[in-house]
Design an enzyme around this catalytic site. Structure first.
Site, PDB file in Angstrom:
ATOM      1  CE1 TYR A  44     -10.043  18.402  18.639  1.00 43.08           C
ATOM      2  CE2 TYR A  44      -9.543  16.439  17.358  1.00 43.08           C
ATOM      3  CZ  TYR A  44     -10.127  17.038  18.457  1.00 43.08           C
ATOM      4  OH  TYR A  44     -10.791  16.252  19.366  1.00 43.08           O
TER       5      TYR A  44
ATOM      6  CG  HIS B  38     -15.930  19.045  19.368  1.00 45.68           C
ATOM      7  ND1 HIS B  38     -14.880  19.369  18.542  1.00 45.68           N
ATOM      8  CD2 HIS B  38     -15.365  18.404  20.425  1.00 45.68           C
ATOM      9  CE1 HIS B  38     -13.742  18.948  19.077  1.00 45.68           C
ATOM     10  NE2 HIS B  38     -14.011  18.358  20.212  1.00 45.68           N
TER      11      HIS B  38
HETATM   12  N1  LIG Z   1     -14.493  15.013  21.787  1.00 47.05           N
HETATM   13  C1  LIG Z   1     -13.704  15.742  22.566  1.00 47.05           C
HETATM   14  O1  LIG Z   1     -14.127  16.744  23.192  1.00 47.05           O
HETATM   15  C2  LIG Z   1     -12.268  15.353  22.717  1.00 47.05           C
HETATM   16  C3  LIG Z   1     -11.503  15.855  23.794  1.00 47.05           C
HETATM   17  C4  LIG Z   1     -10.185  15.447  23.924  1.00 47.05           C
HETATM   18  C5  LIG Z   1      -9.641  14.572  22.991  1.00 47.05           C
HETATM   19  N2  LIG Z   1     -10.406  14.090  21.937  1.00 47.05           N
HETATM   20  C6  LIG Z   1      -9.845  13.153  20.927  1.00 47.05           C
HETATM   21  O2  LIG Z   1      -9.266  12.048  21.605  1.00 47.05           O
HETATM   22  C7  LIG Z   1      -7.890  11.940  21.230  1.00 47.05           C
HETATM   23  C8  LIG Z   1      -7.076  11.374  22.374  1.00 47.05           C
HETATM   24  O3  LIG Z   1      -7.206  12.142  23.540  1.00 47.05           O
HETATM   25  P1  LIG Z   1      -6.023  13.031  24.131  1.00 47.05           P
HETATM   26  O4  LIG Z   1      -5.163  13.478  23.017  1.00 47.05           O
HETATM   27  O5  LIG Z   1      -6.661  14.060  25.000  1.00 47.05           O
HETATM   28  O6  LIG Z   1      -5.296  12.066  25.160  1.00 47.05           O
HETATM   29  P2  LIG Z   1      -4.596  10.604  25.136  1.00 47.05           P
HETATM   30  O7  LIG Z   1      -4.671   9.978  23.806  1.00 47.05           O
HETATM   31  O8  LIG Z   1      -5.122   9.896  26.327  1.00 47.05           O
HETATM   32  O9  LIG Z   1      -3.097  10.978  25.509  1.00 47.05           O
HETATM   33  C9  LIG Z   1      -2.214  11.567  24.629  1.00 47.05           C
HETATM   34  C10 LIG Z   1      -0.904  11.772  25.392  1.00 47.05           C
HETATM   35  O10 LIG Z   1      -0.465  10.500  25.880  1.00 47.05           O
HETATM   36  C11 LIG Z   1       0.832  10.207  25.397  1.00 47.05           C
HETATM   37  N3  LIG Z   1       0.828   8.798  24.958  1.00 47.05           N
HETATM   38  C12 LIG Z   1       0.215   8.257  23.880  1.00 47.05           C
HETATM   39  N4  LIG Z   1       0.448   6.933  23.790  1.00 47.05           N
HETATM   40  C13 LIG Z   1       1.223   6.621  24.851  1.00 47.05           C
HETATM   41  C14 LIG Z   1       1.805   5.422  25.308  1.00 47.05           C
HETATM   42  N5  LIG Z   1       1.657   4.276  24.642  1.00 47.05           N
HETATM   43  N6  LIG Z   1       2.568   5.467  26.442  1.00 47.05           N
HETATM   44  C15 LIG Z   1       2.747   6.625  27.113  1.00 47.05           C
HETATM   45  N7  LIG Z   1       2.223   7.804  26.723  1.00 47.05           N
HETATM   46  C16 LIG Z   1       1.461   7.808  25.592  1.00 47.05           C
HETATM   47  C17 LIG Z   1       1.089  11.166  24.256  1.00 47.05           C
HETATM   48  O11 LIG Z   1       2.430  11.588  24.273  1.00 47.05           O
HETATM   49  P3  LIG Z   1       3.399  11.446  22.971  1.00 47.05           P
HETATM   50  O12 LIG Z   1       2.807  12.321  21.904  1.00 47.05           O
HETATM   51  O13 LIG Z   1       4.691  11.928  23.522  1.00 47.05           O
HETATM   52  O14 LIG Z   1       3.372   9.993  22.608  1.00 47.05           O
HETATM   53  C18 LIG Z   1       0.192  12.354  24.574  1.00 47.05           C
HETATM   54  O15 LIG Z   1       0.857  13.294  25.381  1.00 47.05           O
HETATM   55  C19 LIG Z   1      -7.519  13.382  20.838  1.00 47.05           C
HETATM   56  O16 LIG Z   1      -6.329  13.436  20.104  1.00 47.05           O
HETATM   57  C20 LIG Z   1      -8.746  13.768  20.060  1.00 47.05           C
HETATM   58  O17 LIG Z   1      -8.719  13.191  18.755  1.00 47.05           O
HETATM   59  C21 LIG Z   1     -11.704  14.467  21.817  1.00 47.05           C
END
Ligand SMILES: NC(=O)c1ccc[n+]([C@@H]2O[C@H](COP(=O)([O-])OP(=O)(O)OC[C@H]3O[C@@H](n4cnc5c(N)ncnc54)[C@H](OP(=O)(O)O)[C@@H]3O)[C@@H](O)[C@H]2O)c1
Length: 272
Positions: A47, A105
């Site tokens: 990241y 990862h």
């Molecule tokens: N291990 C892996 O391979 C892997 C893969 C993917 C992700 N991850 C981890 O998991 C974390 C979360 O996953 P993600 O970032 O893919 O997706 P997520 O948390 O499901 O979604 C993030 C998105 O949702 C929006 N959001 C957040 N809270 C909200 C709410 N209360 N209402 C409406 N929209 C909302 C955010 O927009 P705004 O910014 O505009 O609020 C952003 O665009 C990542 O940041 C990372 O740390 C790990």
């Protein structure tokens, strides 16, 4: 904050995801999240924000031992010497002497899993990680990892939200005392206008996102929603003052299927 217990680890049920958060924005969000009561931050070497996560942690004034910090080793560093060196680099960037959880990862079929897990367990023994685990592992890979790893694995971090059925992975983790940590827990924002979630939320005075996150933690799953908006930090953690009924839990679970997956790459394993 509810804790998810897994092979000795106590993982706060809600954490802040930091993928795509960079620079000052990242440091500021981590600081604010901790000031608002978050006690779990998820980052990864790939990241490119470990330095800023560490800065936010120090700026928050919250004691180091009160925060659960996860980072992940990228797949090109799975040869044993590389894994140790890469973990040291992550700690140097975070300016921490150890992380709470260090994850592989993604699976990497080009390096024998046993060697990589041996190195991961060694890093734990050296005191660089309190707990170790995996991410994006299927049931078959979980079984292989548990058999090959000299140390217990605390979790499998996988994509999980109401549109993706993860029953098989959840059952495999439960069999081995491992936690499921849900990434993309609000389906990358897609749950926002979901009629079922909105309707259930109305009965509790909660938003669709809050219902979605509550559904996860009520299954004893830890969720790591990411947001770049300060106001949503509060929304995403304000889920511990209501409970979904069995019927509501069931209605949400029925929305999931294997087709709901949002994250897929050419190097991904053959999913369950
Ligand atoms: N291990 C892996 O391979 C892997 C893969 C993917 C992700 N991850 C981890 O998991 C974390 C979360 O996953 P993600 O970032 O893919 O997706 P997520 O948390 O499901 O979604 C993030 C998105 O949702 C929006 N959001 C957040 N809270 C909200 C709410 N209360 N209402 C409406 N929209 C909302 C955010 O927009 P705004 O910014 O505009 O609020 C952003 O665009 C990542 O940041 C990372 O740390 C790990």
């Amino acid at each position: 904050m509810q804790l998810i217990e897994a092979n000795g680890a106590k993982i706060p049920a809600i954490g802040l995801g930091t993928w795509e958060l960079r620079g000052r924005t990242c440091a500021r969000l981590v600081e604010q999240a901790l000031k608002l009561g978050y006690r779990h931050i998820d980052t990864a070497q790939v990241y490119e924000n470990e330095r800023e996560v560490g800065e936010g942690l120090r700026a928050s004034g919250v004691r180091r031992n009160d925060v659960f910090v996860t980072t992940k080793v990228w797949t090109t560093h799975f040869a044993p010497n590389d894994l140790e060196r890469s973990s040291k680099e992550s700690l140097a960037k975070l300016r921490l002497s150890e992380v709470d959880l260090l994850l592989l990862h993604w699976p990497n079929p080009h390096v024998p899993l046993q060697e990589t897990l041996g190195a991961l367990a060694h890093v734990k023994k050296l005191g660089m990680a309190r707990h170790i685990g995996v991410s994006n592992f299927t049931v078959a890979l979980i079984e292989e990892a548990v058999a090959a790893c000299p140390e217990p694995l605390a979790c499998d971090q996988v994509e999980y939200h109401p549109y993706l059925d993860q029953t098989k992975v959840r059952e495999a983790c439960a069999r081995h005392g491992m936690a499921v940590v849900a990434y993309s827990p609000v389906a990358k924002g897609r749950i926002k206008g979901d009629q079922t979630l909105v309707q259930i939320g109305q009965a509790h005075g909660k938003t669709a996102a809050q219902v979605c996150l509550r559904w996860l933690v009520q299954q004893n799953v830890s969720a790591i929603p990411r947001t770049s908006k300060i106001e949503r930090l509060s929304e995403n953690i304000d889920i511990f003052d209501f409970e979904l009924s069995d019927d509501e839990m069931h209605r949400i679970s029925q929305m999931g299927s294997a087709k709901g997956r949002l994250t897929n790459f050419g190097f991904a394993p053959k999913w369950d």
